[in-house]
Motif scaffolding. Sequence first.
Motif, PDB file in Angstrom:
ATOM      1  N   GLY A   1       0.814  -1.210   0.000  1.00 23.06           N
ATOM      2  CA  GLY A   1       0.000   0.000   0.000  1.00 23.06           C
ATOM      3  C   GLY A   1       0.847   1.260   0.000  1.00 23.06           C
ATOM      4  O   GLY A   1       0.550   2.226  -0.708  1.00 23.06           O
ATOM      5  N   SER A   2       1.923   1.245   0.791  1.00 29.86           N
ATOM      6  CA  SER A   2       2.724   2.461   0.860  1.00 29.86           C
ATOM      7  C   SER A   2       3.475   2.705  -0.448  1.00 29.86           C
ATOM      8  O   SER A   2       3.722   3.846  -0.824  1.00 29.86           O
ATOM      9  CB  SER A   2       3.679   2.423   2.050  1.00 29.86           C
ATOM     10  N   LEU A   3       3.816   1.625  -1.153  1.00 27.83           N
ATOM     11  CA  LEU A   3       4.432   1.821  -2.471  1.00 27.83           C
ATOM     12  C   LEU A   3       3.421   2.437  -3.444  1.00 27.83           C
ATOM     13  O   LEU A   3       3.765   3.294  -4.269  1.00 27.83           O
ATOM     14  CB  LEU A   3       4.962   0.496  -3.031  1.00 27.83           C
ATOM     15  N   LEU A   4       2.169   2.002  -3.330  1.00 29.66           N
ATOM     16  CA  LEU A   4       1.127   2.577  -4.178  1.00 29.66           C
ATOM     17  C   LEU A   4       0.930   4.056  -3.832  1.00 29.66           C
ATOM     18  O   LEU A   4       0.799   4.910  -4.710  1.00 29.66           O
ATOM     19  CB  LEU A   4      -0.194   1.812  -3.998  1.00 29.66           C
ATOM     20  N   PHE A   5       0.950   4.345  -2.541  1.00 31.55           N
ATOM     21  CA  PHE A   5       0.800   5.720  -2.089  1.00 31.55           C
ATOM     22  C   PHE A   5       1.941   6.593  -2.629  1.00 31.55           C
ATOM     23  O   PHE A   5       1.733   7.698  -3.118  1.00 31.55           O
ATOM     24  CB  PHE A   5       0.772   5.735  -0.555  1.00 31.55           C
TER      25      PHE A   5
ATOM     26  N   LEU B   1      22.572  14.109  -5.265  1.00 30.28           N
ATOM     27  CA  LEU B   1      22.705  13.420  -3.971  1.00 30.28           C
ATOM     28  C   LEU B   1      21.355  13.354  -3.262  1.00 30.28           C
ATOM     29  O   LEU B   1      20.967  12.312  -2.730  1.00 30.28           O
ATOM     30  CB  LEU B   1      23.684  14.176  -3.073  1.00 30.28           C
ATOM     31  N   THR B   2      20.646  14.479  -3.265  1.00 30.92           N
ATOM     32  CA  THR B   2      19.376  14.514  -2.540  1.00 30.92           C
ATOM     33  C   THR B   2      18.403  13.479  -3.091  1.00 30.92           C
ATOM     34  O   THR B   2      17.794  12.722  -2.351  1.00 30.92           O
ATOM     35  CB  THR B   2      18.747  15.919  -2.618  1.00 30.92           C
ATOM     36  N   PHE B   3      18.284  13.448  -4.429  1.00 29.43           N
ATOM     37  CA  PHE B   3      17.353  12.485  -5.021  1.00 29.43           C
ATOM     38  C   PHE B   3      17.774  11.049  -4.693  1.00 29.43           C
ATOM     39  O   PHE B   3      16.944  10.212  -4.323  1.00 29.43           O
ATOM     40  CB  PHE B   3      17.279  12.679  -6.541  1.00 29.43           C
ATOM     41  N   ASN B   4      19.066  10.795  -4.794  1.00 29.75           N
ATOM     42  CA  ASN B   4      19.534   9.441  -4.482  1.00 29.75           C
ATOM     43  C   ASN B   4      19.284   9.076  -3.030  1.00 29.75           C
ATOM     44  O   ASN B   4      18.959   7.934  -2.706  1.00 29.75           O
ATOM     45  CB  ASN B   4      21.023   9.299  -4.808  1.00 29.75           C
ATOM     46  N   LEU B   5      19.427  10.062  -2.152  1.00 25.28           N
ATOM     47  CA  LEU B   5      19.179   9.792  -0.729  1.00 25.28           C
ATOM     48  C   LEU B   5      17.707   9.562  -0.448  1.00 25.28           C
ATOM     49  O   LEU B   5      17.349   8.804   0.449  1.00 25.28           O
ATOM     50  CB  LEU B   5      19.708  10.942   0.132  1.00 25.28           C
ATOM     51  N   VAL B   6      16.858  10.223  -1.236  1.00 23.70           N
ATOM     52  CA  VAL B   6      15.418   9.996  -1.111  1.00 23.70           C
ATOM     53  C   VAL B   6      15.098   8.539  -1.444  1.00 23.70           C
ATOM     54  O   VAL B   6      14.415   7.839  -0.699  1.00 23.70           O
ATOM     55  CB  VAL B   6      14.648  10.945  -2.049  1.00 23.70           C
ATOM     56  N   ILE B   7      15.648   8.079  -2.557  1.00 21.55           N
ATOM     57  CA  ILE B   7      15.401   6.687  -2.947  1.00 21.55           C
ATOM     58  C   ILE B   7      16.063   5.748  -1.939  1.00 21.55           C
ATOM     59  O   ILE B   7      15.511   4.734  -1.535  1.00 21.55           O
ATOM     60  CB  ILE B   7      15.942   6.405  -4.378  1.00 21.55           C
ATOM     61  N   PHE B   8      17.267   6.145  -1.505  1.00 25.56           N
ATOM     62  CA  PHE B   8      17.996   5.338  -0.529  1.00 25.56           C
ATOM     63  C   PHE B   8      17.201   5.215   0.776  1.00 25.56           C
ATOM     64  O   PHE B   8      17.125   4.136   1.370  1.00 25.56           O
ATOM     65  CB  PHE B   8      19.363   5.983  -0.267  1.00 25.56           C
ATOM     66  N   GLY B   9      16.570   6.333   1.184  1.00 24.68           N
ATOM     67  CA  GLY B   9      15.762   6.319   2.398  1.00 24.68           C
ATOM     68  C   GLY B   9      14.586   5.373   2.254  1.00 24.68           C
ATOM     69  O   GLY B   9      14.279   4.587   3.147  1.00 24.68           O
ATOM     70  N   THR B  10      13.920   5.455   1.094  1.00 20.02           N
ATOM     71  CA  THR B  10      12.799   4.541   0.841  1.00 20.02           C
ATOM     72  C   THR B  10      13.310   3.102   0.821  1.00 20.02           C
ATOM     73  O   THR B  10      12.694   2.200   1.380  1.00 20.02           O
ATOM     74  CB  THR B  10      12.145   4.875  -0.517  1.00 20.02           C
ATOM     75  N   PHE B  11      14.461   2.927   0.202  1.00 18.52           N
ATOM     76  CA  PHE B  11      15.081   1.607   0.102  1.00 18.52           C
ATOM     77  C   PHE B  11      15.403   1.033   1.487  1.00 18.52           C
ATOM     78  O   PHE B  11      15.069  -0.113   1.797  1.00 18.52           O
ATOM     79  CB  PHE B  11      16.353   1.750  -0.745  1.00 18.52           C
TER      80      PHE B  11
ATOM     81  N   ILE C   1       5.289  -2.651  -7.648  1.00 18.71           N
ATOM     82  CA  ILE C   1       3.959  -3.046  -7.169  1.00 18.71           C
ATOM     83  C   ILE C   1       3.409  -4.181  -8.038  1.00 18.71           C
ATOM     84  O   ILE C   1       2.936  -5.202  -7.542  1.00 18.71           O
ATOM     85  CB  ILE C   1       2.984  -1.848  -7.221  1.00 18.71           C
ATOM     86  N   VAL C   2       3.500  -3.992  -9.346  1.00 18.98           N
ATOM     87  CA  VAL C   2       2.897  -4.954 -10.269  1.00 18.98           C
ATOM     88  C   VAL C   2       3.541  -6.332 -10.140  1.00 18.98           C
ATOM     89  O   VAL C   2       2.857  -7.352 -10.116  1.00 18.98           O
ATOM     90  CB  VAL C   2       2.988  -4.434 -11.719  1.00 18.98           C
TER      91      VAL C   2
END
Lengths: 654, 168
Positions: free
Chosen positions: A94-98, A284-294, A140-141
């Motif tokens: 669900g959170s990935l969908l969100f 860096l910021t974008f990568n850290l955003v993905i890294f945080g989600t990761f 998700i898929v």
Amino acid sequence: MLPSLGYGILVITMLVSIYSVSIAIYGETTKSAAMVESARRAMLLTLPLITAASLILIYLLINDRYDVEYVWSVTNRTMPTYLKITAWWGGQPGSLLFWSWLLSVFTASVTLRKWDRDRELLPWVLVVTGITLTFFISLIVFFENPFKLIPAGVQVPLDGRGLNPLLRHPGMIIHPPAQYLGFVSFTIPFAFAIAALITGRTDDRWIRITRKWTLWAWLFLSLGLVLGMRWAYDVLGWGGYWGWDPVEISALMPWLTGTAFLHSVMIQEKRGMLKHWNMILIILTFNLVIFGTFLTRSGVLSSVHAFAQSEIGPLFFIFIGATFVISFALLIHRWEDLKSGTEMKSMLSKEALFLLNNLLFLSLLVISFWGVIFPLLSELFTGSKVTVGPPFYERATGPVWGALMLLMGIAPLAAWGRSTLKTLGRAIWKPALAALLAPILAFSVGIRNWVALISFTLIALVITVSIREFWRGARARSRKSGGNFFIELWNLIKRNRRRYGGYIIHISMVLMGIGIIGIEFFQTDTQQHLAIGETIEISGYTLRYDRLDQFRHEDGRLITRGEMTLSKDGKFLETLAPRFDLYPDGQPMTIPAVRSTLVDDVYVILVNWEGITAESTPFKVYHNPLVKWVWIGGYLFVFGIFIAVGSDEERKKV
Amino acid sequence: MKKLNILTLFIILLSLFSVNTVAAQGGGDISDDEVNAIASELFCPVCENTPLDVCETQACKQWRELIRLKLSEGWTDAEIKQYFVDNYGARVLAEPPKEGFNLLVYFVPPAIILIGAVILFRAFKEWKNDNGEKDAPITEASPKSTRETSNPKDDYLAKFEEELRKRE
């Protein structure tokens, strides 16, 4: 039927998103405006599609459709409707969908902007956002389908497992969306940066376009952090709001680079410098955003081995790696074009101090990043797990935070271009003198901790310097125009919102600092087993244990509630009722009772885990001086960003 | 790994049943605060990132009782911590012990930050050298002389207005 429809829509969304990316690249290479337009519309289409899929999921959640695995795992019949809706982001699928939904909201709204002046950026913005969206939708898929049905032949459960009790709190309704909004919205400035690199439009156009996006992203990221802190303080029951947990740090890291970015883009706008550096920061910021989600989604935090078992962990890893390599390859490709003519003139100029600020923020990043990944490295290379806990971070980041406060005190007084020690000294001596009142006052009330005294001085310096900037500007204007001081103050802010919003943010930051110092240096606690009528003494307060009740709430949880009388010097202050809720699934929750004032908080918990008996009940009491200032700073902070994010009056026509 | 954890947990739980009764007799005069003072500096050996003093699991409760027992037997803080490290590994400490591979956790960040500072400082110097010669005298001399004679308030306003103009 509905679950299949939801899943089908997600598959279509994925295909539409892939189409948008490919046709944007094709349109750009064949110089076909019609193709790019088609890509733009396709991207726009993803929003209604994902919205439809999300609405279906919400419908299933509200209507207790336990034949859907996800619905079963995050809701149950006793949950109120609003919690069933928030269960949308209560679990992994669900959170990935969100996440994807938010991304498509941002992407769709960015495609709707006027592109006349920067048409060439459009296809590449579509490509970057489209690839990111495709990545999340395909997770998700293929791996985390929220519409997955329970295995055929298994009887549909009568009730669900319910949302994790820790998430059943009003704070949980806003904290995750704010955090995710902050994460996701950094995609937009990143997309523009990459588009600028690809097209070779190396002026500061991309920064000007994305200024607001960045500020909004920063607002949500900051809000997410503050709300998370508040939630931890109110719900987790360990007396604090920040434990240097890897999940917290992973949300802090993009904030650090994002904050550095917000400052350094001003240098590029003003002086045309640091073009490379700004690119590096946004990448860096974008990568850290993905890294945080990761980090929070892959299971890697619990163990490197959990990472290997997680299906989506390795994919995240590949996505981050690819983004990182491609972004930096593009940057190196454009390195020469990004060189600027103007150069640094003085070590004390505003731009030089901004660079120092960047160095400090990046230092905090290095410490945080290293602290988070070190246990993984240790497990990987030596086979033994270690913990990198609060003492490490506090010791390492403490001086850096201090230096940042000093900079906040000095930098507003430095001029662009050139500044000397003399001019700076002349500007700073008055506020510095006024700031000395703070440690004197602190000393007179008995504070002897020298680190705290220095910190209070720095905090006072930032406040006096910032307020003086408002005062000087407004006074100069009102003298010139002969108008009312306060009206001129308002006009002043309206004319240069970013600058004055920035000062408000500085003040709010150091107000938060007051609370942080309070809890870091002066927190005390005690734990005692009490019989009814017995008391606990802490920092001049007396808590008398009056009664204990146990009852069942309508949603099934068993509530154990203690009642205590809080008094000081024999004077009654308040009745405090710490609570312990035991949910039917065995999940416990410890809800503190807090009396909060500007001076201190008395924070009581019922230490259920030590065993409550008829004869004696264990209580833990924390005395948290000044902690309320963290929240006051937080509110002011949001206000400051709202000031900063608005358009300057003169600029509206631009 | 996981199996091992469960096994150790089981053994501990088993052994602590006997410990518990001893604790009730021997550790009675040790206060919760004394126990928590040590427990707060240790991390739960089986959960993720949870300090031992606020950990809610039964196992942690038993570990705290163990600390109480050891304290009542006269063990020092350091000895108790060492006992936990010996039994459950370095992960129970809030920070990695300063030895071997773990030294990296302490040395890498300062090293990187230092390198960053050096790069920044050298860049400053380079920038200054490029421009410094022709610009420096102006910074020092001309604005100052006018500033000293003029009214400082007007000067501020002028500077202020100029800055606002620049922004537009």
